[in-house]
Design a protein around this motif. Structure first.
Motif, mmCIF file in Angstrom:
data_model
loop_
_atom_site.group_PDB
_atom_site.id
_atom_site.type_symbol
_atom_site.label_atom_id
_atom_site.label_comp_id
_atom_site.label_asym_id
_atom_site.label_seq_id
_atom_site.Cartn_x
_atom_site.Cartn_y
_atom_site.Cartn_z
ATOM 1 N N VAL A 264 5.902 -9.911 5.486
ATOM 2 C CA VAL A 264 5.351 -10.960 4.638
ATOM 3 C C VAL A 264 3.878 -11.198 4.963
ATOM 4 O O VAL A 264 3.029 -11.313 4.067
ATOM 5 C CB VAL A 264 6.155 -12.269 4.813
ATOM 6 C CG1 VAL A 264 5.418 -13.450 4.173
ATOM 7 C CG2 VAL A 264 7.529 -12.125 4.188
ATOM 8 N N SER A 265 3.551 -11.253 6.251
ATOM 9 C CA SER A 265 2.162 -11.471 6.664
ATOM 10 C C SER A 265 1.264 -10.339 6.196
ATOM 11 O O SER A 265 0.151 -10.570 5.702
ATOM 12 C CB SER A 265 2.092 -11.617 8.192
ATOM 13 O OG SER A 265 2.894 -12.685 8.650
ATOM 14 N N LEU A 266 1.740 -9.106 6.333
ATOM 15 C CA LEU A 266 0.955 -7.955 5.906
ATOM 16 C C LEU A 266 0.794 -7.928 4.399
ATOM 17 O O LEU A 266 -0.310 -7.701 3.867
ATOM 18 C CB LEU A 266 1.636 -6.666 6.382
ATOM 19 C CG LEU A 266 0.922 -5.341 6.059
ATOM 20 C CD1 LEU A 266 -0.423 -5.279 6.772
ATOM 21 C CD2 LEU A 266 1.796 -4.160 6.478
ATOM 22 N N PHE A 267 1.866 -8.191 3.681
ATOM 23 C CA PHE A 267 1.855 -8.130 2.218
ATOM 24 C C PHE A 267 0.917 -9.176 1.627
ATOM 25 O O PHE A 267 0.020 -8.871 0.838
ATOM 26 C CB PHE A 267 3.283 -8.335 1.694
ATOM 27 C CG PHE A 267 3.405 -8.273 0.203
ATOM 28 C CD1 PHE A 267 3.431 -7.057 -0.450
ATOM 29 C CD2 PHE A 267 3.510 -9.431 -0.551
ATOM 30 C CE1 PHE A 267 3.556 -6.988 -1.831
ATOM 31 C CE2 PHE A 267 3.640 -9.379 -1.930
ATOM 32 C CZ PHE A 267 3.648 -8.153 -2.567
ATOM 33 N N ILE A 296 -1.691 0.827 -0.977
ATOM 34 C CA ILE A 296 -1.283 2.054 -0.299
ATOM 35 C C ILE A 296 -0.877 1.817 1.145
ATOM 36 O O ILE A 296 0.194 2.254 1.582
ATOM 37 C CB ILE A 296 -2.427 3.106 -0.354
ATOM 38 C CG1 ILE A 296 -2.823 3.387 -1.801
ATOM 39 C CG2 ILE A 296 -1.993 4.402 0.331
ATOM 40 C CD1 ILE A 296 -3.986 4.351 -1.949
ATOM 41 N N VAL A 297 -1.718 1.115 1.898
ATOM 42 C CA VAL A 297 -1.468 0.956 3.333
ATOM 43 C C VAL A 297 -0.238 0.085 3.595
ATOM 44 O O VAL A 297 0.610 0.429 4.417
ATOM 45 C CB VAL A 297 -2.707 0.366 4.033
ATOM 46 C CG1 VAL A 297 -2.406 0.107 5.512
ATOM 47 C CG2 VAL A 297 -3.899 1.306 3.899
ATOM 48 N N THR A 298 -0.127 -1.039 2.888
ATOM 49 C CA THR A 298 1.001 -1.941 3.127
ATOM 50 C C THR A 298 2.354 -1.286 2.864
ATOM 51 O O THR A 298 3.255 -1.363 3.711
ATOM 52 C CB THR A 298 0.847 -3.211 2.274
ATOM 53 O OG1 THR A 298 -0.343 -3.894 2.662
ATOM 54 C CG2 THR A 298 2.027 -4.142 2.460
ATOM 55 N N PRO A 299 2.572 -0.614 1.709
ATOM 56 C CA PRO A 299 3.865 0.069 1.509
ATOM 57 C C PRO A 299 4.126 1.162 2.546
ATOM 58 O O PRO A 299 5.287 1.447 2.857
ATOM 59 C CB PRO A 299 3.738 0.670 0.103
ATOM 60 C CG PRO A 299 2.723 -0.182 -0.582
ATOM 61 C CD PRO A 299 1.741 -0.543 0.482
ATOM 62 N N MET A 300 3.051 1.763 3.087
ATOM 63 C CA MET A 300 3.227 2.804 4.084
ATOM 64 C C MET A 300 3.681 2.230 5.425
ATOM 65 O O MET A 300 4.481 2.850 6.141
ATOM 66 C CB MET A 300 1.910 3.568 4.275
ATOM 67 C CG MET A 300 1.980 4.684 5.298
ATOM 68 S SD MET A 300 0.379 5.488 5.584
ATOM 69 C CE MET A 300 -0.514 4.163 6.408
ATOM 70 N N LEU A 301 3.205 1.034 5.767
ATOM 71 C CA LEU A 301 3.510 0.456 7.072
ATOM 72 C C LEU A 301 4.865 -0.232 7.129
ATOM 73 O O LEU A 301 5.438 -0.389 8.212
ATOM 74 C CB LEU A 301 2.418 -0.539 7.464
ATOM 75 C CG LEU A 301 1.029 0.047 7.736
ATOM 76 C CD1 LEU A 301 0.058 -1.067 8.111
ATOM 77 C CD2 LEU A 301 1.087 1.096 8.831
#
Length: 337
Positions: A264-267, A296-301
């Motif tokens: 949630v924090s990253l998204f 791109i980065v968030t779905p990857m992590l």
């Protein structure tokens, strides 16, 4: 809000005149990142690698959850839907971007642009709603543990997931269909790597008041309200955890929602970064970098967060690998992990 206002799609192209200076677009140009061939080569390799990691990681999460009966719980049911949404979310923009880099083309058709807008909003909103459902699941598990199995039954979880999909599709369909009424000016260029709704609206010569009202309404329903729901759930969760007397009990309770809180924090952190960067500066380069983080980065992590921070996921991964890859008799599962 975040999903519905992210700055990302460029377009310009061939048009035909309707009346006066208003035009009907048939093609747009996605200006992307850089026209230098050496930089394009590096970007192609970087984004291809990130895309493959995203798809592989999220597919692995889905496979592990489906194959391990111990993970057939509401939390992991929503996680499998979130992983599917992340795959579709990044697949909406990245393949077209890679194709344009590879072919040195910037063209996207009018229909293709509308399709990108539609699916980008669908899966972006779906992420919002699924994260909200997962927050509610954690709220029930921590604040009402004795009633958890009754409240979060299979039928209710299925309705939550189905409702999330239906709301996302209807909201996106409404926003996309209102674009059909617009005429566009002769300058169709958008300095981003995919068709982003706010950027497309900037190119319109006709009145966009109705479009803006639809966007604001959909943003409030599908982004602001779910985000407030997440905040409310975690406020109740934190209050309940603080009432636990033992430090061990507090840690155990908080660890059950640690992975979700990280996602949630990253998204929302990267999404808010996109919104603030586009509002605070007119630099398209800054907006592009922020958008890459968000799309791109968030779905990857996300798969790494759930696999590295979650003991149940690590155990399920180990059991899956033990079935797929025969282990020698002298090697224990503990050595692998």
């Amino acid at each position: 809000m975040l999903i519905l206002f992210s700055p990302l799609f460029p377009g310009s192209g061939f048009i035909h005149m309707e009346s006066g200076n208003q035009t009907r677009a048939s093609e747009f140009l996605l200006l992307g990142f850089s026209a230098k061939s050496d930089i394009q080569f590096v970007l192609f390799g970087l984004f291809l690698f990130m895309y493959l990691v995203t798809v592989t990681g999220n597919l692995l999460i889905i496979l592990v959850i489906c194959s391990d009966s111990l993970l057939h719980t509401p939390m992991y049911f929503f996680l499998s839907n979130l992983s599917l949404a992340d795959i579709c979310f990044t697949s909406t923009t990245v393949p077209k971007m890679l194709w344009n880099i590879q072919t040195q083309s910037t063209i996207i058709t009018y229909e293709g642009c509308l399709s990108q807008i539609f699916f980008f909003i669908v899966f972006g909103c779906l992420d919002n709603l699924l994260l909200t459902a997962m927050a509610y699941d954690r709220f029930v598990a921590i604040c009402h543990p004795l009633h958890y199995s009754i409240i979060m039954n299979g039928q209710f979880c299925g309705l939550l997931a189905l409702g999330s999909w239906c709301l996302s599709i209807m909201g996106s369909l409404l926003e996309t269909l209102t674009l059909l009424r617009l005429s566009f000016c002769t300058n169709m260029e958008i300095p981003h790597f995919f068709c982003d709704l706010p950027e497309v609206l900037k190119l319109a010569c006709s009145d966009t008041f109705i479009n803006n009202m639809v966007v604001y309404s959909a943003t409030g329903l599908l982004a602001v309200i779910p985000f407030n729901g997440i905040l409310l759930s975690y406020f109740q969760i934190v209050s309940s955890i603080l009432n636990i007397s033992s430090a061990t009990g507090k840690y155990k309770a908080f660890s059950t929602c640690g992975s979700h809180l990280s996602v949630v924090s990253l998204f929302y952190g990267t999404g808010l970064g996109v919104y603030l960067s586009s509002a605070a500066t007119s630099s398209s380069r800054t907006s592009l970098v922020a958008s890459v983080m968000y799309t791109i980065v968030t779905p990857m992590l996300n798969p790494f967060i759930y696999s590295l921070r979650n003991r149940d996921m690590k155990g399920a991964l180990r059991r899956l690998l033990s079935r797929v890859v025969p282990l020698s008799s002298g090697v224990s599962g503990g050595v692998l992990w």
